[in-house]
Structure formats: structure tokens, C-alpha cells
Design a protein around this motif. Sequence first.
Motif, PDB file in Angstrom:
ATOM      1  N   LEU A 208       0.052 123.356  61.205  1.00 18.95           N
ATOM      2  CA  LEU A 208       1.230 123.864  61.904  1.00 18.95           C
ATOM      3  C   LEU A 208       1.886 122.704  62.646  1.00 18.95           C
ATOM      4  O   LEU A 208       1.213 121.946  63.348  1.00 18.95           O
ATOM      5  CB  LEU A 208       0.843 124.944  62.917  1.00 18.95           C
ATOM      6  CG  LEU A 208       0.170 126.213  62.394  1.00 18.95           C
ATOM      7  CD1 LEU A 208      -0.144 127.145  63.560  1.00 18.95           C
ATOM      8  CD2 LEU A 208       1.058 126.921  61.376  1.00 18.95           C
ATOM      9  N   THR A 209       3.203 122.569  62.501  1.00 17.15           N
ATOM     10  CA  THR A 209       3.903 121.479  63.163  1.00 17.15           C
ATOM     11  C   THR A 209       5.342 121.898  63.438  1.00 17.15           C
ATOM     12  O   THR A 209       5.777 122.987  63.053  1.00 17.15           O
ATOM     13  CB  THR A 209       3.843 120.199  62.299  1.00 17.15           C
ATOM     14  OG1 THR A 209       4.338 119.099  63.057  1.00 17.15           O
ATOM     15  CG2 THR A 209       4.645 120.343  61.012  1.00 17.15           C
ATOM     16  N   SER A 210       6.076 121.039  64.107  1.00 19.07           N
ATOM     17  CA  SER A 210       7.478 121.333  64.393  1.00 19.07           C
ATOM     18  C   SER A 210       8.299 121.199  63.113  1.00 19.07           C
ATOM     19  O   SER A 210       7.908 120.479  62.188  1.00 19.07           O
ATOM     20  CB  SER A 210       8.007 120.373  65.460  1.00 19.07           C
ATOM     21  OG  SER A 210       7.900 119.037  65.012  1.00 19.07           O
ATOM     22  N   PRO A 211       9.432 121.868  63.033  1.00 18.66           N
ATOM     23  CA  PRO A 211      10.237 121.825  61.801  1.00 18.66           C
ATOM     24  C   PRO A 211      10.569 120.409  61.346  1.00 18.66           C
ATOM     25  O   PRO A 211      10.544 120.106  60.151  1.00 18.66           O
ATOM     26  CB  PRO A 211      11.502 122.599  62.184  1.00 18.66           C
ATOM     27  CG  PRO A 211      11.053 123.538  63.253  1.00 18.66           C
ATOM     28  CD  PRO A 211      10.016 122.790  64.039  1.00 18.66           C
ATOM     29  N   GLY A 212      10.851 119.527  62.294  1.00 16.78           N
ATOM     30  CA  GLY A 212      11.217 118.165  61.936  1.00 16.78           C
ATOM     31  C   GLY A 212      10.088 117.335  61.368  1.00 16.78           C
ATOM     32  O   GLY A 212      10.330 116.279  60.761  1.00 16.78           O
ATOM     33  N   ASN A 213       8.845 117.796  61.561  1.00 12.64           N
ATOM     34  CA  ASN A 213       7.688 117.042  61.075  1.00 12.64           C
ATOM     35  C   ASN A 213       7.046 117.647  59.824  1.00 12.64           C
ATOM     36  O   ASN A 213       6.049 117.123  59.327  1.00 12.64           O
ATOM     37  CB  ASN A 213       6.616 116.940  62.168  1.00 12.64           C
ATOM     38  CG  ASN A 213       6.948 115.883  63.200  1.00 12.64           C
ATOM     39  OD1 ASN A 213       7.605 114.891  62.898  1.00 12.64           O
ATOM     40  ND2 ASN A 213       6.504 116.100  64.430  1.00 12.64           N
ATOM     41  N   VAL A 214       7.607 118.750  59.320  1.00 12.14           N
ATOM     42  CA  VAL A 214       7.005 119.433  58.177  1.00 12.14           C
ATOM     43  C   VAL A 214       6.943 118.518  56.951  1.00 12.14           C
ATOM     44  O   VAL A 214       5.903 118.377  56.302  1.00 12.14           O
ATOM     45  CB  VAL A 214       7.751 120.737  57.837  1.00 12.14           C
ATOM     46  CG1 VAL A 214       7.293 121.289  56.482  1.00 12.14           C
ATOM     47  CG2 VAL A 214       7.506 121.785  58.924  1.00 12.14           C
ATOM     48  N   ALA A 215       8.047 117.872  56.629  1.00  9.53           N
ATOM     49  CA  ALA A 215       8.099 117.041  55.418  1.00  9.53           C
ATOM     50  C   ALA A 215       7.132 115.869  55.512  1.00  9.53           C
ATOM     51  O   ALA A 215       6.393 115.573  54.563  1.00  9.53           O
ATOM     52  CB  ALA A 215       9.519 116.544  55.183  1.00  9.53           C
ATOM     53  N   TYR A 216       7.135 115.183  56.671  1.00  8.53           N
ATOM     54  CA  TYR A 216       6.222 114.042  56.837  1.00  8.53           C
ATOM     55  C   TYR A 216       4.767 114.497  56.755  1.00  8.53           C
ATOM     56  O   TYR A 216       3.941 113.878  56.076  1.00  8.53           O
ATOM     57  CB  TYR A 216       6.469 113.347  58.175  1.00  8.53           C
ATOM     58  CG  TYR A 216       5.401 112.315  58.502  1.00  8.53           C
ATOM     59  CD1 TYR A 216       5.379 111.089  57.842  1.00  8.53           C
ATOM     60  CD2 TYR A 216       4.420 112.580  59.451  1.00  8.53           C
ATOM     61  CE1 TYR A 216       4.397 110.148  58.126  1.00  8.53           C
ATOM     62  CE2 TYR A 216       3.436 111.654  59.741  1.00  8.53           C
ATOM     63  CZ  TYR A 216       3.427 110.436  59.078  1.00  8.53           C
ATOM     64  OH  TYR A 216       2.451 109.521  59.358  1.00  8.53           O
ATOM     65  N   THR A 217       4.447 115.590  57.426  1.00  6.53           N
ATOM     66  CA  THR A 217       3.070 116.070  57.450  1.00  6.53           C
ATOM     67  C   THR A 217       2.609 116.473  56.052  1.00  6.53           C
ATOM     68  O   THR A 217       1.482 116.179  55.649  1.00  6.53           O
ATOM     69  CB  THR A 217       2.928 117.259  58.425  1.00  6.53           C
ATOM     70  OG1 THR A 217       3.441 116.862  59.700  1.00  6.53           O
ATOM     71  CG2 THR A 217       1.479 117.680  58.574  1.00  6.53           C
ATOM     72  N   ALA A 218       3.480 117.132  55.300  1.00 16.61           N
ATOM     73  CA  ALA A 218       3.135 117.514  53.930  1.00 16.61           C
ATOM     74  C   ALA A 218       2.924 116.271  53.059  1.00 16.61           C
ATOM     75  O   ALA A 218       2.056 116.257  52.166  1.00 16.61           O
ATOM     76  CB  ALA A 218       4.232 118.393  53.339  1.00 16.61           C
ATOM     77  N   SER A 219       3.689 115.199  53.335  1.00 17.26           N
ATOM     78  CA  SER A 219       3.579 113.984  52.525  1.00 17.26           C
ATOM     79  C   SER A 219       2.244 113.273  52.705  1.00 17.26           C
ATOM     80  O   SER A 219       1.863 112.446  51.876  1.00 17.26           O
ATOM     81  CB  SER A 219       4.714 113.015  52.872  1.00 17.26           C
ATOM     82  OG  SER A 219       4.469 112.356  54.111  1.00 17.26           O
ATOM     83  N   LEU A 220       1.523 113.603  53.771  1.00 11.45           N
ATOM     84  CA  LEU A 220       0.229 112.967  54.013  1.00 11.45           C
ATOM     85  C   LEU A 220      -0.806 113.393  52.972  1.00 11.45           C
ATOM     86  O   LEU A 220      -1.784 112.678  52.735  1.00 11.45           O
ATOM     87  CB  LEU A 220      -0.275 113.318  55.421  1.00 11.45           C
ATOM     88  CG  LEU A 220       0.546 112.757  56.583  1.00 11.45           C
ATOM     89  CD1 LEU A 220       0.129 113.408  57.895  1.00 11.45           C
ATOM     90  CD2 LEU A 220       0.397 111.247  56.667  1.00 11.45           C
ATOM     91  N   GLY A 221      -0.604 114.565  52.389  1.00 12.20           N
ATOM     92  CA  GLY A 221      -1.483 115.018  51.319  1.00 12.20           C
ATOM     93  C   GLY A 221      -2.854 115.484  51.756  1.00 12.20           C
ATOM     94  O   GLY A 221      -3.761 115.602  50.927  1.00 12.20           O
TER      95      GLY A 221
END
Length: 355
Positions: A208-221
Amino acid sequence: MAPSWTFAVDPTDLSRTTVAHGVAGEVGDGEALLRVDRVGLTANNVTYAVLGEAFRYWRFFPPAHRGLEAGWGLVPLWGFADVVASTVEGVTAGQRVYGYLPPATHLVVRPERVDANGFRDAAAHRADLPSPYNAYRLTTGDAAYRADEEDLLVLFRPLFFTSFMLADYLADNGFFGATTLVLSSASSKTAYAAAFELRGRGPRVVGLTSPGNVAYTASLGCYDDVLSYAQVETLPPAPTAYLDLSGAPATRASLREHLGGHLIRDVAVGLTYQVPNIEAAGEFFFAPTQMRKRGADWGRDELDRRFAQAWRRFLDALGDRIDIQVGHGPEALRTAWLDAVAGRTPARIGQVVQL
């Protein structure tokens, strides 16, 4: 005597800071003087300040002898320091150590239990404080150390230690029967390092993260799924353990309302949002407790070996997903601290300060 400086904060207002200037302490019998070189500054250090009274973090580095008035506190940092003077056999000038350090240029320690791995600070005021924080590890006796990775070590090692022990604690207890593990503050280093260790071990790992960090967090794999906090209600009603690294009351309330009895474990791990919400959780995870258990189960050498292996896997997977910014001196430390307190440090940035 060498000039020195100490950075301090007001425990009642973490944005209020000061710098005290002086000279390095004298080395007495049974003591050694460390020159602090470089430290990392992350949300983990903010957690130390928020929990400073309850968990005695303010007691590691008393400000009284550093020319500071009462009411200031020294936030513990992790980093590297060099021995510049010593009266203790086996501790010699030129040795480099990794450990718990003050936000200051110098630290006087009383080394005991000296061996090829390092030593422990036996200073009287640290005697009843958690022992893992009193250990200073020689770079020459550290399986996880590489000279060209020091900045990654100061940023990630203390966090990864917590992450490694948290994942082990959950696995050691059969994940308490949970089939889904939900981590808040998922873009934080502690959270995604834990997710890296947890993914593929059985339960589904959700960040769970803030909307602005969703893409970066998902990219971590390292997550099976990444959701914004507003998407909590899309979680399926499965046996779920909540690993709270944010301390945000609203997230906990949303999860409890949505999952009801399916929320079978609620564990507070950290406080990215400086809200002491531990009492609302089911339990607080303290990494040194699991470390002591595994030290007894496996022995120190085996624990070190497993940690070093996990650390290497994590760094290999991390790749170039972190941008390290190195500052110099007290003003850079102050800027990095205020950014961390205000939550202004982007998830991709790692703040290192050379003192």
C-alpha cells in the motif's frame, strides 16, 4: 584536540535543530575515539526520534557532554567511522567500523569483547540498552562488506536487517495462517526489502502506498500487487496479516473496517508518519528480539552467513533503482533530516551525509 560538531533536534519538535561546536573528547583508559565519516538518513531515523522516549533511543548518545543545553536529543544514525585513537588492545587507529553513531563528528567508546569481527561499546549508560545497537563491526571481519558499496550499506543495511528479521519472524511462525501479507508505506526501503524477502514464500504480498508512488513501487518487482491507500477496499476477504510501516491510523481503520475478522494479525513495524499509533496495533515488531532467537537457534556465524547471502540477493535485485545523493557537513545533515521529517525525500532517493 580536533574540532568537532554535533547536530541535535528538539524531541518535542523534530523540525527544530541546532549545531554545537567543540573539540573531540579525550581518550582515557579503556577507551577509543571514533571519527564518524559517513552516515545514512532515512525514515528509519525519524522512527528512532518518534519512539525516542518509549524505546530509549535518546539514551544512546547523551547530549550533556557535547555543550548542549538540556532538552536536546541526538538521533542515532547508522554509518561508518574510523578509529583515530585507542588505549584498548585489539582496537587500533586506522580500523574502520560500521555501527550505531551519533549525528556528530566524534564518539568516545569503551570497547569490550574485542575480536576479529569488532567490539561492543561497554559505556555505562549503554549497559541496559538493546545490545545489537552497541556492536561495532570491523569492515575486515564483515561478510556483507564491500568498499564500493558503503553508501548502500549505510542506507539499507539497518533497514534490511529489520526487513530480513521481519520476514524470518513471519516464516518462523507459519505467517500466522495468513494467505495475504499487506505492507503499508510500501515504497519505503524497509517495506520493499521485506517484500523482497517475503515474495514467493507462500502468501500473496501486497503493498500500500500513495498514488504518486504506485508506479515506482510496482517497478521494484517485489510485490505481487501494489495498491494506493484508497484501494484498500479492493483487497479480497482472505486471512490477512497487516505489517504497518507507516503508523497512519486511517489506514489501519480502513483495513479493519473492510476485512473485519479476516484481519488476523496487525503488526506495527515503523512510523513513517510520525504518529505513535503502536497502541492500536496488535503487536510491535522489534528486530533485535528475533535476532536473539535466531542467534540461539543458529549461532552467530550462521546468522551472519544467512544475512550476508540475503543482502547480496537484495542488492543484485535492487540494481540501479536507487539514486544516492551525498551531502557534506552539518548543513547537509540538517537538510536531509528536515526532508525526512517532512516526508519530502522521494522514494528513489537515498540520502548519505559525509561528516
